[in-house]
Design a protein around this motif. Sequence first.
Motif, PDB file in Angstrom:
ATOM      1  N   ASP A 180       0.843  -1.188   0.000  1.00 52.05           N
ATOM      2  CA  ASP A 180       0.000   0.000   0.000  1.00 52.05           C
ATOM      3  C   ASP A 180       0.888   1.251   0.000  1.00 52.05           C
ATOM      4  N   TYR A 181       0.267   2.404  -0.188  1.00 53.09           N
ATOM      5  CA  TYR A 181       1.006   3.654  -0.365  1.00 53.09           C
ATOM      6  C   TYR A 181       1.834   3.995   0.874  1.00 53.09           C
ATOM      7  N   GLU A 182       1.239   3.832   2.054  1.00 55.04           N
ATOM      8  CA  GLU A 182       1.937   4.164   3.292  1.00 55.04           C
ATOM      9  C   GLU A 182       3.199   3.318   3.458  1.00 55.04           C
ATOM     10  N   THR A 183       3.079   2.025   3.172  1.00 61.73           N
ATOM     11  CA  THR A 183       4.228   1.134   3.294  1.00 61.73           C
ATOM     12  C   THR A 183       5.337   1.518   2.324  1.00 61.73           C
ATOM     13  N   ALA A 219      -1.635  16.735  13.619  1.00 60.40           N
ATOM     14  CA  ALA A 219      -2.822  16.314  12.861  1.00 60.40           C
ATOM     15  C   ALA A 219      -2.458  16.250  11.392  1.00 60.40           C
ATOM     16  N   MET A 220      -2.931  15.212  10.705  1.00 55.30           N
ATOM     17  CA  MET A 220      -2.704  15.105   9.263  1.00 55.30           C
ATOM     18  C   MET A 220      -3.673  14.089   8.677  1.00 55.30           C
ATOM     19  N   PRO A 221      -3.853  14.091   7.347  1.00 50.90           N
ATOM     20  CA  PRO A 221      -4.714  13.110   6.702  1.00 50.90           C
ATOM     21  C   PRO A 221      -4.145  11.700   6.810  1.00 50.90           C
ATOM     22  N   ASP A 222      -4.879  10.738   6.315  1.00 50.25           N
ATOM     23  CA  ASP A 222      -4.447   9.339   6.300  1.00 50.25           C
ATOM     24  C   ASP A 222      -3.137   9.221   5.513  1.00 50.25           C
ATOM     25  N   PRO A 223      -2.051   8.685   6.107  1.00 48.78           N
ATOM     26  CA  PRO A 223      -0.777   8.571   5.386  1.00 48.78           C
ATOM     27  C   PRO A 223      -0.823   7.613   4.201  1.00 48.78           C
ATOM     28  N   ASN A 224      -1.916   6.855   4.079  1.00 47.15           N
ATOM     29  CA  ASN A 224      -2.051   5.941   2.945  1.00 47.15           C
ATOM     30  C   ASN A 224      -2.681   6.629   1.738  1.00 47.15           C
ATOM     31  N   SER A 238       4.417  23.770   6.482  1.00 51.60           N
ATOM     32  CA  SER A 238       5.065  23.605   5.179  1.00 51.60           C
ATOM     33  C   SER A 238       6.184  22.576   5.215  1.00 51.60           C
ATOM     34  N   SER A 239       6.519  22.088   6.401  1.00 55.16           N
ATOM     35  CA  SER A 239       7.585  21.098   6.534  1.00 55.16           C
ATOM     36  C   SER A 239       7.298  19.883   5.654  1.00 55.16           C
ATOM     37  N   LEU A 240       8.351  19.333   5.086  1.00 59.74           N
ATOM     38  CA  LEU A 240       8.216  18.182   4.195  1.00 59.74           C
ATOM     39  C   LEU A 240       8.516  16.902   4.965  1.00 59.74           C
ATOM     40  N   THR A 241       7.648  15.921   4.818  1.00 55.69           N
ATOM     41  CA  THR A 241       7.792  14.645   5.505  1.00 55.69           C
ATOM     42  C   THR A 241       7.720  13.511   4.497  1.00 55.69           C
ATOM     43  N   ILE A 242       7.973  12.299   4.970  1.00 54.95           N
ATOM     44  CA  ILE A 242       7.896  11.145   4.074  1.00 54.95           C
ATOM     45  C   ILE A 242       6.458  10.890   3.622  1.00 54.95           C
ATOM     46  N   TRP A 243       5.484  11.489   4.310  1.00 57.45           N
ATOM     47  CA  TRP A 243       4.077  11.250   3.964  1.00 57.45           C
ATOM     48  C   TRP A 243       3.596  12.166   2.839  1.00 57.45           C
ATOM     49  N   ASP A 244       4.145  13.388   2.753  1.00 55.07           N
ATOM     50  CA  ASP A 244       3.543  14.353   1.827  1.00 55.07           C
ATOM     51  C   ASP A 244       4.518  14.930   0.801  1.00 55.07           C
ATOM     52  N   ALA A 245       5.761  14.465   0.774  1.00 55.85           N
ATOM     53  CA  ALA A 245       6.740  14.988  -0.188  1.00 55.85           C
ATOM     54  C   ALA A 245       7.030  14.000  -1.310  1.00 55.85           C
ATOM     55  N   VAL A 246       6.273  12.903  -1.360  1.00 59.75           N
ATOM     56  CA  VAL A 246       6.624  11.786  -2.238  1.00 59.75           C
ATOM     57  C   VAL A 246       5.913  11.833  -3.583  1.00 59.75           C
ATOM     58  N   SER A 247       6.432  11.014  -4.494  1.00 61.68           N
ATOM     59  CA  SER A 247       5.795  10.821  -5.795  1.00 61.68           C
ATOM     60  C   SER A 247       4.550   9.953  -5.631  1.00 61.68           C
TER      61      SER A 247
END
Length: 380
Positions: A4-7, A234-239, A324-333
């Motif tokens: 899945d996307y999160e993994t 707080a953030m949306p579903d990481p998947n 605006s910080s970039l994380t592995i959840w929201d900076a990806v392709s």
Amino acid sequence: MIFDYETLKIIWWGFVGVLIIGFALTGGFDFGVGMLLPFIGKTDGERRVVINAIGSTWEGNQTWFITAGGALFAVWPLVYGAAFSGFYVALMLLLFSLFFRPVGFDYRSKVADTRWRNFWDWGLFAGGIVPALIFGVAFGNLLLGVPFHYDDSMRVEYTGSFFGLLNPFGLLSGLLSVAMLTMHGAAFLQVKTDGAIALRARNAARIAALATVVLFVIGGIWIALGIDGYRITAMPDPNTAFMPLAKTVTVVNGAWLDNYARWPAIWALPIGTIAAALLCLAFSIAHKVLAAFLSSGVAVTGIILTAAASMFPFIMPSSLDPKSSLTIWDAVSSHKTLGIMFWVVAIIMPIIMLYTGWVYRVMRGKVTLKHIEDNEHTAY
């Protein structure tokens, strides 16, 4: 997709980490040897021995850096865009310093003139110390937070400057990077050389290992007590796919220790790092050269993993606008992109690792003054 996307986001965080560590372990001792070149080699012959200790593998080691940059572009495009524009001056300085390496290796010994050779010896020194310092300063500033933010249309704006990167903690991190790679390079020279050169390398490894421990401990205390960390509240579903501004981030003193409280087992990383650096020092004193080199590699790996464990899941925090910080959840392709590249890496990476191991096996053995004399016109 098998994952899945999160993994896949987590897997690719690990893959990028492997590339960074691979570069630090291989290109890192190249940088360390370059930094030691003017001091370890007292004569022209000795300096040629030092250069040829890495002469057969340095170009291959550089590909880890190129691959890491390509992976950053493909996996974390937002990080690539923000970092390569925000750190533009530092990156240009890095690239210009790297120019000394291929030219220095190839042309340094072509002219039998003392001034010519001394110039390129110091050029190779600059090609070692400048990248090591810049990489360390960059990682230090990531822990502090980078002055960038996204507007409502997701255009990134960087408001910092090159000299702003040279803050006290950034410089401490840069010195730590220089110390650890000097230790790694000195440990490598113990394996690849003998006689007076190896003896000087042992002394350098002992000093650099001690400096690495001291700077690492000071940095850890500074992070724990004097630097604000970042925490996602707080953030949306990481998947799912979402933009950086969709999450909520707070800046809290001591937040970089959150993961150590959540997963106490990762305390083994900083503790193991200190132990490995001290073992490098002890093995160098005992003339156990291979053990010293392996210990230095563990210490280098531990320093990188300690920083990564502290920051997870952040990649590039923003000091101007925390959300605006970039994380592995929201900076990806996209999910599909990560999935396709996963299989490419799963097939290609083992081949690269096997080939790299074969190359080092073929090129094993010490470089001596006799080797340089016997190969006067073909050795570097």
